[in-house]
Each structure stands twice: as C-alpha cells, then as structure tokens.
Design an enzyme around this catalytic site. Structure first.
Site, PDB file in Angstrom:
ATOM      1  N   TYR A 199      58.288  20.795  69.198  1.00  0.00           N
ATOM      2  CA  TYR A 199      59.574  20.126  69.068  1.00  0.00           C
ATOM      3  C   TYR A 199      60.410  20.086  70.343  1.00  0.00           C
ATOM      4  O   TYR A 199      60.634  21.113  70.985  1.00  0.00           O
ATOM      5  CB  TYR A 199      60.423  20.790  67.966  1.00  0.00           C
ATOM      6  CG  TYR A 199      61.653  19.968  67.668  1.00  0.00           C
ATOM      7  CD1 TYR A 199      61.565  18.844  66.849  1.00  0.00           C
ATOM      8  CD2 TYR A 199      62.869  20.265  68.242  1.00  0.00           C
ATOM      9  CE1 TYR A 199      62.677  18.048  66.611  1.00  0.00           C
ATOM     10  CE2 TYR A 199      63.987  19.475  68.012  1.00  0.00           C
ATOM     11  CZ  TYR A 199      63.881  18.370  67.188  1.00  0.00           C
ATOM     12  OH  TYR A 199      64.968  17.583  66.967  1.00  0.00           O
ATOM     13  N   SER A 255      76.079  21.829  73.752  1.00  0.00           N
ATOM     14  CA  SER A 255      75.329  21.003  72.814  1.00  0.00           C
ATOM     15  C   SER A 255      76.211  20.731  71.594  1.00  0.00           C
ATOM     16  O   SER A 255      76.987  21.602  71.186  1.00  0.00           O
ATOM     17  CB  SER A 255      74.062  21.740  72.387  1.00  0.00           C
ATOM     18  OG  SER A 255      73.384  22.212  73.530  1.00  0.00           O
ATOM     19  N   ASP A 277      72.788  13.750  79.597  1.00  0.00           N
ATOM     20  CA  ASP A 277      72.460  15.166  79.387  1.00  0.00           C
ATOM     21  C   ASP A 277      72.325  15.998  80.663  1.00  0.00           C
ATOM     22  O   ASP A 277      72.706  17.158  80.663  1.00  0.00           O
ATOM     23  CB  ASP A 277      71.151  15.258  78.577  1.00  0.00           C
ATOM     24  CG  ASP A 277      70.950  16.629  77.946  1.00  0.00           C
ATOM     25  OD1 ASP A 277      71.938  17.215  77.478  1.00  0.00           O
ATOM     26  OD2 ASP A 277      69.810  17.119  77.929  1.00  0.00           O
TER      27      ASP A 277
HETATM   28  O1  O2Y Z   1      66.754  21.046  69.703  1.00  0.00           O
HETATM   29  C1  O2Y Z   1      66.149  20.532  70.644  1.00  0.00           C
HETATM   30  O2  O2Y Z   1      64.991  20.826  70.942  1.00  0.00           O
HETATM   31  C2  O2Y Z   1      66.795  19.527  71.454  1.00  0.00           C
HETATM   32  S1  O2Y Z   1      68.260  20.127  72.162  1.00  0.00           S
HETATM   33  C3  O2Y Z   1      68.913  18.885  73.156  1.00  0.00           C
HETATM   34  C4  O2Y Z   1      68.324  17.649  73.203  1.00  0.00           C
HETATM   35  C5  O2Y Z   1      68.848  16.665  74.001  1.00  0.00           C
HETATM   36  C6  O2Y Z   1      69.935  16.957  74.756  1.00  0.00           C
HETATM   37  N1  O2Y Z   1      70.527  18.161  74.725  1.00  0.00           N
HETATM   38  C7  O2Y Z   1      70.060  19.120  73.919  1.00  0.00           C
HETATM   39  C8  O2Y Z   1      70.805  20.427  73.950  1.00  0.00           C
HETATM   40  O3  O2Y Z   1      70.578  21.332  73.162  1.00  0.00           O
HETATM   41  O4  O2Y Z   1      71.687  20.559  74.818  1.00  0.00           O
HETATM   42 MN    MN Z   2      71.844  18.952  76.201  1.00  0.00          MN
END
Ligand code: O2Y
Ligand code: MN
Length: 602
Positions: free
Chosen positions: A207, A258, A287
C-alpha cells in the site's frame, strides 16, 4: 532451485546496478526479471496481466477511460509509522522522533523475510527519476518490486523507464529500492531506510506510502538526509503559484500535516466574490517540494513527482473541482467502493450513492448498512486513494518540467488548531519562521492513528518523514537561512479555529485565497498588519472580505492573540523541545525565550 537470469540481455552497462540486481534476485529468487521501459505497450501488457490475476479490475471504459481499480489487503490500508525505521549506524543520527534499528540487524531481519519471497513471481526493475530527468535538483532511484500495481503507480508518480536508465549511464548514482509484498503478514512488515547506504527496503506491504518508494521513502526520508549533506531542502510541502490581477505569479510552498487539505489548497479555485479580481491558481505540486538556493541567492523549488496520490473520500466538485477533473481518465483507484457495472464511489462523492456495491474490504455493501455494533459500514476506506497524472490537472503550472523550478516568495506552515492559533500570522524573520515551523502542531482527526482530538506536534509536517535527527534538521533550516540573500517570508495559517460551540469560524476552501492575498501583499510590502508577541497579524481591514458573510466579531476572534493561551502554548513547546536534548539548536531555545518575554511584557 537454481534460476539463471539472462544478464547479457539487460538494457544497461551500469556494472554496480547489475551487481546489485543480481544480489537482490539471489535473495528474493524471482522466476523472471522484467526491465520496465515505461512505454504505453508495456503499460497495456502489465494491465492485461493484472486483469487476469485479479490484481486489477478494469473500470467501465466509457465512464472511466484508462482507469483501473485495486483493492489492498484489509490489514494494509495506510502507512505504518510504527514499522518504519531509520537505520543509521548510531541511534543519535536517527534522533528521538524516529524508530531506529542498527543497519546490520535491520538487513538481517528483512533478509529473512525477503528470502525466496518472489518465487513464482516476476521481479520488475523500475528505473525512475524524482524531478525532471537531468535537472540539477533531480535524483534517480531504481525500484525492484514483485507487484504490478506498484509498477503502474510508479509510472504515474515518477518519470520512469528507459530515459532514466540512459541518464544513469554506466556509473551514475542511484537510490537502491527493494520492495516485496512477501505474504502481507503485518508481523513481517518492515519499511527500512538506510540513509548512509542510499538504500530502502520495504517488505510485507502493498500500500501507498509503504511501497511507492520514490515518494515518502526517497523524496522525503532519504532526500532530507542527502539535502542536509548537500545544502538543500527536501520538504513535505505543496507548491502553488498565485497569479494576481497584474499577471504576476507568486509561488508559495506550504507544509501541512497529513489530512489538512494540502491537495485542495494546491488546486484552489478562487471564490465567486473574488473572481472579478482575476486571480488564477497554478498547481506545481500537492505533497513534496525540493528547494535549492540558486545563483541569485534565492530559494527555488521543484515538485519531484508527476502524479497525485490523493485521498478520495470527501473529494467532490464542491471541495475540489480540479481534482475531480484530473481523475476522469488514466487513474488508479484504490480501496474505494466498486459497483457491479464497474463504476466507483466513495463517501462524499457527488450525487447519490449506488444502491449496492463491493466495499473496500471486498464485502457486499448497501448505503446505510451498520455492523454488529451499530457503526456505519463504509463503502470506501477513509484512506482510499486515486493515483492520477499531474498533467491532467486543469490548474497545472506550465513550469512543471522547468529544470530550475519556481522562485519561492513565501513559505506557509499550518495545522488543525481549534484554539489559540490565529487564522494567519507572519514571522519576524527567517529564524523566527523556523521556530514557527519547528513548533507547529495539529489536532488528530478520526482518520488518523492515535487519540482523536489530541494536539500532536509535527515540525514542518515532517515528523513521520525526516530521515535523520530532527534537532539537526532544525539546525539545517537555520543554516539555509544564513546562506540566502533574500529568504522567503515565513507565515503560519490555521483554517480550523472554532468558536465556543465548536463551529469552524473560517469557511476555508476557495476563501483561503483571501489569506493568500494578504500573504502576497506582505511579500510585496502592500498589505498592513499589527505587531503582536507571536508575529505580524492582519487587522480585519487588512484582508479583503468582500462578499464573505462573516461577522466582524468572528473575524476578530479568528485574528485574536490570547496571551494567556499563548503562555500555555509556550510551556508545551518547552516540553516538546526538551525531547531533543542537546541537539536542539540554541537559536530555537532563544526564540522560545523571546516569545515568552514578549508575551509577559505588556
Ligand atoms: O497512507 C498512505 O500510504 C499514503 S499517505 C500520503 C499519501 C499522499 C500524500 N501524503 C501522504 C501523507 O501521509 O502525508
Ligand atoms: Mn503527504
């Protein structure tokens, strides 16, 4: 079993790359090795393969051209911070905020899980560039993975394939990234970073942030370590350009923990009542920002990614029209609801929910369903995602491929703070700005791991992503300021302040442009402010509030600096700073003292 790989047919003369791949193949023992060239034909071939095994499901191609669906194991739906380690030779280098494991122990543990884990599978070799190929900003990585879903995501999120291999040449530097799903057993899941070896090993997950190794693992954890050595910044930041009525574009980099709406802010649509002014927003990234001081002594930034890995639930034409337009085609949807007619849905999507479907757990679902405890059963997981090419975003900046990036005029830190923290304020200078970043915090939401409602300190939104000791990271930020002739101005925003009944005071979304307008005005020296103990805060009349139905009292509350509450905040910061011991830079201790003195003065 003894497997031979046809090494002489491999499309590279890079000896070290070949040696490393042979070593990893001997460990994981895949049946086949496939070198990814990044072509359209290859994409089609991989999709067909994954449709056959059920790893991917093709969506209705009339409604969702080029789109596919994937469901991860229900125990594997988010980044696993507790299984994520920084494996430096000393614990001190990893610092007090990271999980640490000695490199030898980490390699040994992971080797046992990787051993033979790719038998019967194909190992895909994915050469990728973070940043435009050949830009002075960019870094190359090579990811080995046994998962087609990962390859196809990397294909969207990075520049991937033959062009990267060509750039790598016969002896170019690259980050060695090894990923294997193994048997997806949570007890055998490890996300390991070896900054001193420029290496990432991820095993037991399929994931997102755990497996798209160019993203959080390379572009933040490994890159932040390299950035300190090489004198630049790798940050968890969006980058957006705000074009004002005169046509001037001001670029802003913003760090938010996040789940604070970074993607929405990066794609902001000006509200109706401000449209007459002619503002336009240009999205550079949602991001990650890599920032360097150029020969002009100023800070320039690129987004090293080429896609969005955005949260689906709550995304709709009201909250983020640009995201909805972006994901119309060529998108991978993960863990959302799937209908019988190969359509998708998530909570908060436009329109009525479908009458039935298969939810993120792979179980039959109907709207309003409750479980045995009476809790609502969700169609889409709260962390379900879309992976979409950035190029499809209607607000995409035309500087996305520019090798020198964009000039950053303002850095904005933000968090989810129901109390104490005003809508926006500006730091007195770079050093004070670093203090704002180092002390930023956010309330945990239901979608996050941990106690809901708790305020968690998350310096520069990098707590889960800094690849080394955060005390040293703060010092690096302070040092960067000393090297710049004209550093960006630093601000703090809080869209989430509430009234005594817990209602949000600020409408947020597109209306946040009013705050950005003030920020730009401060950069251009055209906007006013009052001096307070925490920094420069706008007076209500310093913001354009035309057409906004917000009372004067609400506005004053949003901008109020409560000295008692701030003295409490300062005590909490003091406690937080203690966790860094002697690694906390003296300059930040002094900033805290100066804040306390200013608060007690009047
Ligand atoms: O939960 C995940 O594996 C993805 S987390 C994520 C995805 C895209 C951008 N930012 C984040 C984050 O946790 O900051
Ligand atoms: Mn992020």
């Amino acid at each position: 079993m003894f497997i031979t790989y046809n090494v002489s047919s491999w499309p590279t003369k890079h000896a070290q790359l070949k040696i490393w791949i042979i070593e990893m193949a001997e460990l994981c023992q895949p049946d086949r090795i496939h070198w990814c060239d990044g072509s359209e034909e290859e994409k089609k071939m991989l999709e067909q393969e994954a449709f056959k095994t059920g790893e991917l499901i093709e969506l209705d191609q009339e409604k969702w051209p080029g789109c596919v669906y994937h469901r991860t194991h229900p125990n594997d739906v988010a980044r696993t911070e507790h299984l994520t380690y920084i494996c430096t030779s000393t614990k001190k280098m990893a610092g007090p905020t990271n999980n640490w494991m000695p490199p030898d122990e980490a390699y040994k543990k992971a080797r046992e899980i990787f051993y033979g884990s790719m038998r019967g599978r194909t190992m895909y070799v994915v050469p990728f560039s973070m940043g435009p190929i050949g830009s002075p900003f960019s870094k190359i990585g090579v990811q080995l993975t046994d998962n087609i879903y990962v390859v196809l995501n990397m294909r969207i999120m990075t520049r991937m394939g033959s062009a990267v291999l060509k750039k790598l040449g016969t002896n170019g530097k690259f980050t060695k990234c090894l990923h294997g799903k193994a048997d997806l057993d949570e007890k055998k899941r490890l996300i390991l970073h070896f900054p001193e070896d420029n290496t990432i090993w991820s095993v037991g997950s399929g994931y997102g942030g755990n497996v798209l190794l160019g993203k959080k693992c390379l572009a933040l954890r490994i890159a932040s370590y390299l950035a300190r050595q090489e004198g630049w910044l790798a940050e968890h930041m969006l980058i957006m350009g705000v074009e004002d009525p005169s046509g001037r574009i001001t670029y802003i980099a913003g760090a938010f923990p996040s789940a604070c709406g970074k993607t929405n802010l990066a794609m902001l649509i000006p509200p109706e009542s401000m449209k007459h002014k002619g503002y336009r927003i240009w999205t550079v990234g949602d991001d990650i920002a890599w920032m360097r001081i150029d020969t002009d002594g100023r800070l320039w930034a690129i987004n090293p990614e080429t896609g969005f890995f955005g949260v689906a639930p709550g995304t709709n034409y009201n909250t983020n029209r640009n995201a909805m337009e972006t994901i119309k085609k060529n998108t991978i949807f993960t863990n959302v609801l799937l209908t019988k007619d190969k359509n998708i849905w998530w909570e908060g999507m436009d329109g009525e929910p479908p009458q039935e479907g298969i939810n993120w757990e792979g179980k039959p679902w109907r709207p309003g369903m409750v479980d045995k405890k009476g809790n609502i059963v969700l169609g889409a997981h709260p962390n379900s995602r879309f992976t979409a090419p950035i190029i499809q975003c209607p607000s995409i900046s035309n500087r996305i491929e520019h090798h020198h990036g964009v000039l950053i005029d303002a850095i904005v830190f933000g968090g989810r703070r129901p109390h104490t923290v005003p809508l926006v304020y500006e730091s007195f200078d770079w050093k004070h700005g670093v203090f704002l970043g180092a002390t930023m915090a956010s309330e945990r939401t239901a979608a996050q791991y941990g106690k809901q409602g708790e305020i968690r300190r998350d310096p520069m939104a990098m707590l889960p992503f800094c690849g080394y000791n955060m005390g040293m990271y703060f010092q690096h930020w302070l040092d960067m300021g000393k090297k710049m002739e004209k550093p960006p101005k630093i601000f703090h925003v809080n869209w989430f302040r509430t009234d005594k009944d817990g209602n949000y005071l600020w409408p947020g979304f597109g209306e946040n442009l009013r705050v950005l307008e003030w920020i730009i005005g401060r950069c251009l020296k055209t906007a006013g402010a009052r001096i307070t103990p925490i920094g420069y805060v706008p007076r209500p009349e310093d913001l354009d509030l035309t057409g906004l139905s917000l009372s004067r009292e609400a506005m004053e509350e949003l901008l109020y600096v409560d000295k008692e509450a701030w003295l409490e905040e300062a005590k909490e910061i003091e406690r937080f700073f203690k966790t860094f011991g002697s690694d906390l830079p003296m300059e930040l201790k002094n900033e805290l003292k100066a804040l306390q003195e200013r608060l007690m003065k009047e």
